[in-house]
Design an enzyme around this catalytic site. Structure first.
Site, PDB file in Angstrom:
ATOM      1  CG  ASP A 198      -1.673   1.247   1.339  1.00 27.08           C
ATOM      2  OD1 ASP A 198      -2.617   1.515   0.542  1.00 27.08           O
ATOM      3  OD2 ASP A 198      -1.483   1.874   2.266  1.00 27.08           O
ATOM      4  CD  GLU A 221      -3.372  -2.087  -0.779  1.00 28.83           C
ATOM      5  OE1 GLU A 221      -3.633  -0.722  -1.205  1.00 28.83           O
ATOM      6  OE2 GLU A 221      -3.806  -2.600   0.157  1.00 28.83           O
TER       7      GLU A 221
END
EC number: 3.1.26.3
Length: 258
Positions: free
Chosen positions: A65, A137
């Site tokens: 992320d 992610e």
């Protein structure tokens, strides 16, 4: 299988991981990922918990992320030098949102590779926005851990370049229901309507919503609450109408007739 012959958690993980050919996924990312990293990145908590609380992909997700956010932010900064911070901030948020990540995941067929528990598999987990986004992610985090920031950034920019290129238009809208409503108004179509159903126990329900325009069902969404499901349904309907505006012509023609 008898208790004596039952696989251990690690053995079950390895067997499930080997059940699928992951080379097409590696080809889609365009970079080699060691089995140890890829296996961990694909391990959803539902599979881990069903097999003796194995390590999950959540730490890699946290890392990915951060790498994704910085890579996209830096590219937007360079690519749109005249746009104010408020604009590029919204553009970044749209690109790296759950919906944006899930779009990419579907394009590369990521769902087929995720290691899921039986419960998530049975309830359509391979196509859930949150699971697709989180796993994307996690894989980006794995690439960063193995190769470093620059190769990870290169992968991100290749996968997300189309979204970055169109962010100046799409980035203004984070609310897909509002976006769809605006598009319907622009096309002189009827305003969208929504219907939803839910399954599962009250504490862990899965909602499925549909978005319709002039009686035509144009989008479907799934989420852990009604709002998320409707947002995804609106998103899918928006993408459909943007590509096929003639599908709204019936309602526009009806209006003109009156």
């Amino acid at each position: 299988m008898t208790k004596k012959n039952k696989l251990t958690g690690e053995e079950a993980l390895e067997a499930e991981y080997r059940r699928v050919d992951h080379q097409p996924l590696l080809d889609a990312f365009g970079i080699d990922i060691a089995d140890s990293y890829l296996r961990l990145a694909l391990t959803h908590r539902s599979f881990a918990h069903e097999n003796g609380n194995l390590p999950t992909n959540e730490r890699l997700e946290f890392l990915g992320d951060a790498v994704l956010g910085l890579s996209v932010a830096a590219q937007l900064y360079e690519q749109y030098p005249s746009r104010p911070e408020s604009d590029i901030s919204k553009m970044r948020a749209s690109i790296v949102s759950r919906y944006g990540l899930a779009d990419i995941a579907r394009e590369i067929n990521l769902g087929a590779h995720i290691l899921l528990g039986k419960g998530e598999t049975a309830t359509g987990g391979r196509d859930k926005e949150s699971i697709l986004a989180d796993t994307t992610e996690a894989i980006l985090g794995a690439i960063y851990r193995q190769h470093g920031f620059q190769p990870a950034r290169d992968v991100i920019l290749r996968l997300f370049q189309r979204k970055i290129d169109t962010a100046s238009a799409a980035g203004r809208h984070l609310d897909w229901k509002t976006t769809l409503q605006e598009l319907c108004a622009e096309l002189k179509a009827a305003m969208p309507t929504y219907a939803s159903t839910s399954t599962g126990p009250e504490h862990d329900q899965t909602f499925t919503a549909t978005a319709s325009v002039d009686g035509k069902e144009l989008g479907t969404g799934v989420g852990h609450n009604k709002k998320l499901a409707e947002q995804e349904a609106a998103h899918q309907a928006f993408l459909h109408l943007r590509e096929h505006p003639a599908d709204a012509a019936g309602s526009a023609a009806t209006k003109s007739a009156h």
